[in-house]
Structure formats: C-alpha cells, structure tokens
Design a protein around this motif. Structure first.
Motif, mmCIF file in Angstrom:
data_model
loop_
_atom_site.group_PDB
_atom_site.id
_atom_site.type_symbol
_atom_site.label_atom_id
_atom_site.label_comp_id
_atom_site.label_asym_id
_atom_site.label_seq_id
_atom_site.Cartn_x
_atom_site.Cartn_y
_atom_site.Cartn_z
ATOM 1 N N LEU A 53 -53.133 11.533 -74.513
ATOM 2 C CA LEU A 53 -52.027 12.478 -74.442
ATOM 3 C C LEU A 53 -51.104 12.443 -75.644
ATOM 4 O O LEU A 53 -50.887 13.463 -76.284
ATOM 5 N N LEU A 54 -50.549 11.304 -75.916
ATOM 6 C CA LEU A 54 -49.567 11.237 -76.987
ATOM 7 C C LEU A 54 -50.188 11.564 -78.331
ATOM 8 O O LEU A 54 -49.600 12.298 -79.122
ATOM 9 N N ASP A 55 -51.386 11.041 -78.592
ATOM 10 C CA ASP A 55 -52.034 11.324 -79.869
ATOM 11 C C ASP A 55 -52.439 12.789 -79.996
ATOM 12 O O ASP A 55 -52.279 13.385 -81.051
ATOM 13 N N GLU A 56 -52.955 13.365 -78.933
ATOM 14 C CA GLU A 56 -53.478 14.728 -79.012
ATOM 15 C C GLU A 56 -52.435 15.807 -78.777
ATOM 16 O O GLU A 56 -52.542 16.901 -79.318
ATOM 17 N N HIS A 57 -51.428 15.507 -77.938
ATOM 18 C CA HIS A 57 -50.525 16.569 -77.496
ATOM 19 C C HIS A 57 -49.049 16.275 -77.699
ATOM 20 O O HIS A 57 -48.228 17.140 -77.417
ATOM 21 N N GLY A 58 -48.689 15.070 -78.136
ATOM 22 C CA GLY A 58 -47.270 14.719 -78.139
ATOM 23 C C GLY A 58 -46.849 14.412 -76.713
ATOM 24 O O GLY A 58 -47.668 14.046 -75.874
ATOM 25 N N TRP A 59 -45.536 14.558 -76.423
ATOM 26 C CA TRP A 59 -45.081 14.279 -75.059
ATOM 27 C C TRP A 59 -45.645 15.344 -74.123
ATOM 28 O O TRP A 59 -45.556 16.538 -74.401
ATOM 29 N N PRO A 60 -46.229 14.923 -72.988
ATOM 30 C CA PRO A 60 -46.741 15.897 -72.018
ATOM 31 C C PRO A 60 -45.586 16.539 -71.244
ATOM 32 O O PRO A 60 -45.203 16.080 -70.178
ATOM 33 N N LEU A 86 -45.464 1.338 -77.413
ATOM 34 C CA LEU A 86 -45.734 2.552 -76.639
ATOM 35 C C LEU A 86 -44.425 3.132 -76.121
ATOM 36 O O LEU A 86 -44.203 4.341 -76.196
ATOM 37 N N GLN A 87 -43.556 2.276 -75.598
ATOM 38 C CA GLN A 87 -42.288 2.778 -75.076
ATOM 39 C C GLN A 87 -41.463 3.448 -76.176
ATOM 40 O O GLN A 87 -40.885 4.513 -75.955
ATOM 41 N N ARG A 88 -41.413 2.837 -77.349
ATOM 42 C CA ARG A 88 -40.667 3.444 -78.462
ATOM 43 C C ARG A 88 -41.275 4.791 -78.853
ATOM 44 O O ARG A 88 -40.560 5.755 -79.119
ATOM 45 N N ARG A 89 -42.583 4.833 -78.948
ATOM 46 C CA ARG A 89 -43.265 6.078 -79.332
ATOM 47 C C ARG A 89 -43.025 7.156 -78.285
ATOM 48 O O ARG A 89 -42.717 8.305 -78.611
ATOM 49 N N ALA A 90 -43.159 6.789 -77.020
ATOM 50 C CA ALA A 90 -42.905 7.738 -75.938
ATOM 51 C C ALA A 90 -41.452 8.215 -75.984
ATOM 52 O O ALA A 90 -41.180 9.406 -75.788
ATOM 53 N N LEU A 91 -40.535 7.305 -76.268
ATOM 54 C CA LEU A 91 -39.126 7.665 -76.341
ATOM 55 C C LEU A 91 -38.879 8.715 -77.431
ATOM 56 O O LEU A 91 -38.194 9.716 -77.204
ATOM 57 N N THR A 92 -39.460 8.511 -78.590
ATOM 58 C CA THR A 92 -39.296 9.468 -79.688
ATOM 59 C C THR A 92 -39.845 10.841 -79.301
ATOM 60 O O THR A 92 -39.199 11.873 -79.523
ATOM 61 N N LEU A 93 -41.024 10.855 -78.709
ATOM 62 C CA LEU A 93 -41.631 12.122 -78.296
ATOM 63 C C LEU A 93 -40.851 12.785 -77.157
ATOM 64 O O LEU A 93 -40.675 14.000 -77.141
ATOM 65 N N ALA A 109 -32.941 9.361 -70.288
ATOM 66 C CA ALA A 109 -31.881 8.362 -70.126
ATOM 67 C C ALA A 109 -32.454 7.023 -69.666
ATOM 68 O O ALA A 109 -32.119 5.970 -70.212
ATOM 69 N N TYR A 110 -33.320 7.065 -68.664
ATOM 70 C CA TYR A 110 -33.905 5.822 -68.152
ATOM 71 C C TYR A 110 -34.779 5.133 -69.196
ATOM 72 O O TYR A 110 -34.719 3.913 -69.357
ATOM 73 N N LEU A 111 -35.591 5.899 -69.914
ATOM 74 C CA LEU A 111 -36.453 5.281 -70.926
ATOM 75 C C LEU A 111 -35.625 4.764 -72.105
ATOM 76 O O LEU A 111 -35.935 3.705 -72.651
ATOM 77 N N THR A 112 -34.575 5.479 -72.460
ATOM 78 C CA THR A 112 -33.681 5.005 -73.523
ATOM 79 C C THR A 112 -33.130 3.632 -73.166
ATOM 80 O O THR A 112 -33.202 2.689 -73.965
ATOM 81 N N ASP A 113 -32.586 3.510 -71.961
ATOM 82 C CA ASP A 113 -32.033 2.219 -71.541
ATOM 83 C C ASP A 113 -33.113 1.151 -71.450
ATOM 84 O O ASP A 113 -32.880 -0.006 -71.796
ATOM 85 N N ARG A 114 -34.292 1.521 -71.005
ATOM 86 C CA ARG A 114 -35.378 0.545 -70.874
ATOM 87 C C ARG A 114 -35.719 -0.051 -72.228
ATOM 88 O O ARG A 114 -35.884 -1.262 -72.367
#
Length: 172
Positions: A53-60, A86-93, A109-114
């Motif tokens: 997902l992240l590699d092919e499509h960015g954030w779903p 992974l968490q940082r990459r997901a956060l950016t996307l 918000a939740y992922l930022t705090d995590r």
C-alpha cells in the motif's frame, strides 16, 4: 500487477484485524497493550502493508479504499510499535492525506502522539496513556503546551482531554 482497490480495502481490514488480535486490543483508541511477541506477529502484516500500500499508493485514504479500510490502515500503523520507521513513514503520508481531506484528523492525532512517545518527546494531543496497576492512568510523556491541548484536540475532531480521561478511567 497491483490488486484492484476494493481488494486492497479487504487486505487492509484483514491486516488490521490480525494486528489487533495480536496485540490484544480492540478497535477503540485506548492505548495499545502490546508485547514483543504480539508485535512481531503484527510486524509481518506491517511489512505487507508497507510494500503493498504505502509503496504503491501512498496513504490509503478515503477516496482510494473507503473510510473503514483507511481507519484499518491507521490501526496497523498505530500498533506497529516495533517498527518506528513504518510509523514515521505512515505519519508523513497520513499528514498529506489529512491536508487533502482524504483521511481522519483524529487518526493523525493519535499516530502523531504515538510516534512522539516512541521518540521520548512530549505529546501534542494528550493521547497515549498507560495503566499503572497502583496509580491508574498516567501519561507516557508530558503534553506539549497543555494550555492549548483541547484546541488541538478539537481541530482533530477529538473530545476535550478531560472527557478522554474519563473514558480511560471508565475503561479500566
């Protein structure tokens, strides 16, 4: 050949269910109770999510896979505690998707705090508490600029901190 997008939504939802089962959590936004063993089970699913997902499509986002599957992708990222990259990459996307109104500001918000907690930094939104058997719920790191936390929470569509803390207390 990439899977059809409807199939991606099914994959995301299944991966999230596996991650939640592995870490003993439910679909609530209560803090994760994840062990190293359960995280490693979720870690395999996280690798699939990252590659597929992240590699092919960015954030779903909502437009790509729908709201339910987008939230499921957030669940996987949120509970990938043993894979901070992974968490940082997901956060950016996810930040990009939220800015485009294609994902949940609350999930962001939740992922930022995590991620901030994992890095030992103060939380922005006052999420990420842990249950101490003797003292009850306690913050995992301090809240940055506590005087404006409810404003940031409102911007993310979250209840005020006092309401959130009452929910945590009621949950256990």
């Amino acid at each position: 050949m990439p899977r059809p997008l409807a199939s991606l939504a099914v994959v995301i939802t299944a991966v999230a269910a596996t991650a939640l089962t592995a870490c003993g959590d439910d679909a609530s936004r209560a803090p994760a109770r994840q062990t190293a063993d359960s995280a490693s089970t979720a870690g395999t699913a996280d690798e699939d999510l990252r590659r597929e997902l992240l590699d092919e499509h960015g954030w779903p986002g909502w437009d790509l896979v729908g709201r339910k599957a987008s939230t499921a992708a957030w669940v996987v990222a949120q509970h990938a505690d043993l894979d901070l990259a992974l968490q940082r990459r997901a956060l950016t996307l996810l930040e990009t998707a939220v800015a485009a109104e294609d994902a949940s500001p609350g999930d962001l918000a939740y992922l930022t705090d995590r991620v901030l907690v994992a890095e030992g930094d103060p939380r922005e939104y006052g999420t990420q508490w842990e249950l101490d058997p003797r003292d009850g719920w306690r913050p995992r790191t301090p809240i940055a600029d506590r005087s404006s936390v409810d404003e940031r929470r409102a911007d993310a569509g979250l209840d005020p901190l006092r309401v959130y803390l009452k929910e945590l207390e009621a949950a256990g």
